[in-house]
Design a protein around this motif. Structure first.
Motif, mmCIF file in Angstrom:
data_model
loop_
_atom_site.group_PDB
_atom_site.id
_atom_site.type_symbol
_atom_site.label_atom_id
_atom_site.label_comp_id
_atom_site.label_asym_id
_atom_site.label_seq_id
_atom_site.Cartn_x
_atom_site.Cartn_y
_atom_site.Cartn_z
ATOM 1 N N SER A 1 41.112 24.721 43.241
ATOM 2 C CA SER A 1 39.836 24.738 43.977
ATOM 3 C C SER A 1 40.045 25.106 45.443
ATOM 4 O O SER A 1 41.150 25.003 45.973
ATOM 5 C CB SER A 1 39.168 23.363 43.848
ATOM 6 N N GLU B 1 45.198 23.440 50.103
ATOM 7 C CA GLU B 1 46.120 22.794 51.053
ATOM 8 C C GLU B 1 45.391 22.412 52.345
ATOM 9 O O GLU B 1 45.846 21.560 53.087
ATOM 10 C CB GLU B 1 47.284 23.728 51.362
ATOM 11 N N TRP C 1 38.718 25.450 49.788
ATOM 12 C CA TRP C 1 38.558 24.487 50.885
ATOM 13 C C TRP C 1 37.115 24.374 51.389
ATOM 14 O O TRP C 1 36.820 23.523 52.227
ATOM 15 C CB TRP C 1 39.431 24.876 52.080
ATOM 16 N N GLU D 1 34.360 41.109 52.412
ATOM 17 C CA GLU D 1 33.935 39.717 52.603
ATOM 18 C C GLU D 1 34.575 39.171 53.870
ATOM 19 O O GLU D 1 35.770 39.303 54.072
ATOM 20 C CB GLU D 1 34.369 38.858 51.416
ATOM 21 N N THR E 1 43.148 36.409 45.003
ATOM 22 C CA THR E 1 43.892 35.296 44.398
ATOM 23 C C THR E 1 43.629 35.246 42.902
ATOM 24 O O THR E 1 44.541 35.045 42.095
ATOM 25 C CB THR E 1 43.489 33.973 45.049
ATOM 26 N N LEU F 1 34.739 33.793 42.206
ATOM 27 C CA LEU F 1 35.516 34.486 43.233
ATOM 28 C C LEU F 1 34.660 34.833 44.448
ATOM 29 O O LEU F 1 33.651 34.199 44.713
ATOM 30 C CB LEU F 1 36.165 35.721 42.607
HETATM 31 N N1 LIG Z 1 32.493 32.006 43.615
HETATM 32 C C1 LIG Z 1 32.583 30.784 44.085
HETATM 33 O O1 LIG Z 1 31.990 29.825 43.525
HETATM 34 C C2 LIG Z 1 33.430 30.502 45.311
HETATM 35 C C3 LIG Z 1 33.355 29.237 45.877
HETATM 36 C C4 LIG Z 1 34.126 28.974 47.015
HETATM 37 C C5 LIG Z 1 34.965 29.940 47.568
HETATM 38 N N2 LIG Z 1 35.023 31.166 46.986
HETATM 39 C C6 LIG Z 1 35.880 32.207 47.564
HETATM 40 O O2 LIG Z 1 37.134 31.624 47.989
HETATM 41 C C7 LIG Z 1 37.585 32.252 49.183
HETATM 42 C C8 LIG Z 1 37.785 31.219 50.270
HETATM 43 O O3 LIG Z 1 38.458 30.090 49.736
HETATM 44 P P1 LIG Z 1 40.031 29.971 49.860
HETATM 45 O O4 LIG Z 1 40.506 30.575 51.140
HETATM 46 O O5 LIG Z 1 40.418 28.571 49.524
HETATM 47 O O6 LIG Z 1 40.519 30.921 48.682
HETATM 48 P P2 LIG Z 1 42.030 31.161 48.236
HETATM 49 O O7 LIG Z 1 41.952 32.069 47.082
HETATM 50 O O8 LIG Z 1 42.894 31.516 49.381
HETATM 51 O O9 LIG Z 1 42.540 29.700 47.748
HETATM 52 C C9 LIG Z 1 41.833 29.015 46.740
HETATM 53 C C10 LIG Z 1 42.807 28.092 46.018
HETATM 54 O O10 LIG Z 1 43.768 28.892 45.346
HETATM 55 C C11 LIG Z 1 45.083 28.484 45.683
HETATM 56 N N3 LIG Z 1 45.935 29.663 45.599
HETATM 57 C C12 LIG Z 1 46.091 30.637 46.535
HETATM 58 N N4 LIG Z 1 46.937 31.592 46.083
HETATM 59 C C13 LIG Z 1 47.309 31.215 44.814
HETATM 60 C C14 LIG Z 1 48.169 31.763 43.809
HETATM 61 N N5 LIG Z 1 48.814 32.924 43.998
HETATM 62 N N6 LIG Z 1 48.319 31.089 42.639
HETATM 63 C C15 LIG Z 1 47.659 29.916 42.423
HETATM 64 N N7 LIG Z 1 46.843 29.333 43.334
HETATM 65 C C16 LIG Z 1 46.673 29.985 44.509
HETATM 66 C C17 LIG Z 1 44.941 27.900 47.069
HETATM 67 O O11 LIG Z 1 46.016 27.028 47.354
HETATM 68 C C18 LIG Z 1 43.601 27.177 46.950
HETATM 69 O O12 LIG Z 1 43.778 25.920 46.326
HETATM 70 C C19 LIG Z 1 36.504 33.250 49.547
HETATM 71 O O13 LIG Z 1 36.840 34.513 49.026
HETATM 72 C C20 LIG Z 1 35.268 32.737 48.820
HETATM 73 O O14 LIG Z 1 34.351 33.757 48.542
HETATM 74 C C21 LIG Z 1 34.263 31.483 45.871
#
Ligand SMILES: NC(=O)c1ccc[n+]([C@@H]2O[C@H](COP(=O)([O-])OP(=O)(O)OC[C@H]3O[C@@H](n4cnc5c(N)ncnc54)[C@H](O)[C@@H]3O)[C@@H](O)[C@H]2O)c1
Ligand SMILES: O=C/C=C/C=C(\O)C(=O)O
Length: 477
Positions: free
Chosen positions: A152, A181, A154, A381, A236, A255
């Motif tokens: 999930s 994190e 942040w 984005e 991601t 996403l």
């Molecule tokens: N569609 C939705 O419902 C929704 C909701 C919230 C956020 N988001 C998207 O998330 C992004 C912002 O959130 P963020 O910065 O936490 O996203 P992120 O993808 O950087 O991180 C999300 C989660 O994935 C984990 N992660 C990162 N790289 C990974 C990997 N290679 N393998 C496994 N886990 C990994 C992170 O530690 C974190 O827990 C934005 O793009 C936003 O649009 C989408």
């Protein structure tokens, strides 16, 4: 409660500690343990043995009792959850106490209702000329997937974690969850509530840490994981999908987005301005559903921009970006927008408060105009408090502009012509289209995006479908 892993019913802080930083003033809030690979492996093994134990034989009624107990447990510690969410994210207390924490409670209660009340189908079958009665009965039952990995983000830490945990448990799975994190605290509190609710050890496991080449990747690439439910950036999701492919692991992805708003000349402009301020600047634009592209029918374009700018300048109680890194990313897009030729109608920089917030990660709510659709600022984005406003002339152009994106998560349409609303909304390439409103949520509805915005849907039966396998049983009568 300090951030801690929760594995097989035991809280541990095994692993290298990394700092937890306040987005509000940049101060150090504490430390978070980085789960090493062996802790992730122990969590997956605990989940596997739990589903082979009594939990794997529970009825949906018994599981719904646990869901309601967890909801009651969060409610009983409401202020502690609000305090932790505000500390980790910097979001206004009003937002955490009216959206994040109430929705986490609501997620568990909604899925207790939905799972308990969910019917399955049966088909009396006749086969003419068949031996015997020529009758059979086909009916569907559902089995849990097994061990589910939940990753999930942040921005709405507890809301989005529980949006997956609740249906996964309702369907009878066991879980290894890894929160962002950046925001470990409410997930740790949730583990405490689940522990007190008496869920058998290993049913819910929590590991902290980073993503790539760390706890997140160790979890999503683990051969013992039967499904992955992920919310986060599209890039991601693609990385996780590459690992999932090795084991043909089913994935549910929520996403990124670059959500459009379409404001027609016949809209109630006051309502459209208020709605677009909310949809662009709630949680400082750090909600996946937030608007970053606004298209306004030409006759009201100037009036709309002026009114939107006036309301945006009046915003005072807004929160910071989650981290210095994300703040720098958003500011880099503010600079890019100007380099690409944008007019900065309001904002575009860093606010000066003259207090401890100047040590935090705040950026000004910003409105841009004047860019071509080809500009990176319009296509990529940003995930901050910024929107670009452009004019359009007719309905077909509005739909074309809205759909000209690699994303397709959410959209808003502002019009008082309901025939137009019903013509336009279904043509928008998005998973969710709000008409004359934004983020109005019914938890039974499908939630998710098309194109680079996701795979599958959450919400209601859609989540219960993802977290279970239908089995068709055919009995010869
Ligand atoms: N569609 C939705 O419902 C929704 C909701 C919230 C956020 N988001 C998207 O998330 C992004 C912002 O959130 P963020 O910065 O936490 O996203 P992120 O993808 O950087 O991180 C999300 C989660 O994935 C984990 N992660 C990162 N790289 C990974 C990997 N290679 N393998 C496994 N886990 C990994 C992170 O530690 C974190 O827990 C934005 O793009 C936003 O649009 C989408
Ligand atoms: O940030 C992206 C997802 C937001 C989800 C909700 O606001 C919700 O489910 O109500």
């Amino acid at each position: 409660m300090k951030p801690a892993h929760y594995v097989n019913g035991v809280f541990t802080t095994t692993g290298a500690a990394f700092p937890l930083i306040s987005p509000i003033d940049g101060s150090r809030l504490g430390v978070v343990p980085e789960a090493p690979r062996d802790v992730v492996d122990a969590a997956v093994r605990a989940a596997r043995s739990a589903i082979a134990g009594p939990w794997g034989r529970t009825s949906v009624e018994e599981r719904c009792v646990f869901l309601r107990r967890i909801a009651d447990g969060i409610e009983a510690r409401f202020d502690a959850f609000v305090d932790a969410e505000v500390a980790d994210t910097g979001k206004p207390r009003e937002l955490a106490s009216t959206v994040d924490i109430p929705r986490a409670i609501g997620n568990f209660r909604a899925y207790a209702d939905l799972a308990y009340g969910r019917p399955e189908r049966a088909y009396p079958t006749t086969v003419p000329g068949w031996s015997g009665s020529g009758q059979a009965l086909n009916y569907t039952v559902r089995r849990p997937l097994g061990v589910v990995a939940i990753i999930s983000p942040w921005n709405l830490p507890l809301l989005l974690l529980t949006w997956k945990v609740a249906p996964a448990l309702a369907a009878g799975n066991t879980i290894v969850a890894k929160p962002s994190e950046e925001t470990p605290s409410t997930a740790t509190l949730l583990a405490g509530v689940i522990d007190e609710a008496g869920l058998p050890a290993g049913v819910f496991n929590l590991v902290h840490g980073h993503g790539a080449d760390a706890a997140g990747e160790h979890l999503t690439s683990h051969p013992g994981v039967d499904a992955i439910a992920f919310t986060g950036a599209s890039a991601t999701g693609a990385a996780i999908m590459r690992h999932a492919a090795d084991h043909v692991t089913p994935v549910s992805f929520e996403l990124g987005g670059k959500n459009p708003a379409l404001v027609f000349a016949d809209a109630d402009l006051t309502e459209a301005v208020e709605g677009t301020v909310r949809s662009s600047f709630t949680h400082s634009g750090q909600i996946c559903l937030c608007t970053e592209r606004v298209y306004v029918q030409r006759p009201v374009f100037e009036e709309f921009v002026a009114a939107l700018a006036e309301r945006t300048r009046a915003l005072t109680d807004y929160g910071p970006m989650i981290s210095a890194e994300h703040r720098d990313k958003v500011l880099s897009y503010y600079r890019l927008g100007v380099e690409e030729g944008a007019t900065v109608v309001t904002g575009g920089g860093v606010p000066v408060f003259g207090d401890e917030r100047d040590g935090g990660f705040f950026v000004e709510p910003t409105i841009l105009t004047g860019l071509p659709e080809s500009a990176r600022t319009v296509r990529e984005e940003i995930f901050g408090p910024v929107c670009h406003v452009a004019p359009f002339d007719d309905e077909d152009e509005a739909v074309r502009l809205a759909n000209d994106s690699r994303y397709g998560l959410a959209a808003t349409v502002w019009t008082t012509d309901l025939s137009r609303a019903h013509r336009v909304a279904p043509r928008v390439e998005a998973g969710i289209v709000w008409v004359n409103c934004w983020n109005l949520r019914d938890l039974r509805t499908p939630f998710g995006g098309v194109k680079a915005s996701g795979i599958g849907r959450e919400g209601g039966e859609y989540s219960l479908d993802f977290f279970s396998e239908p089995v068709n049983v055919c009995v010869k009568i």
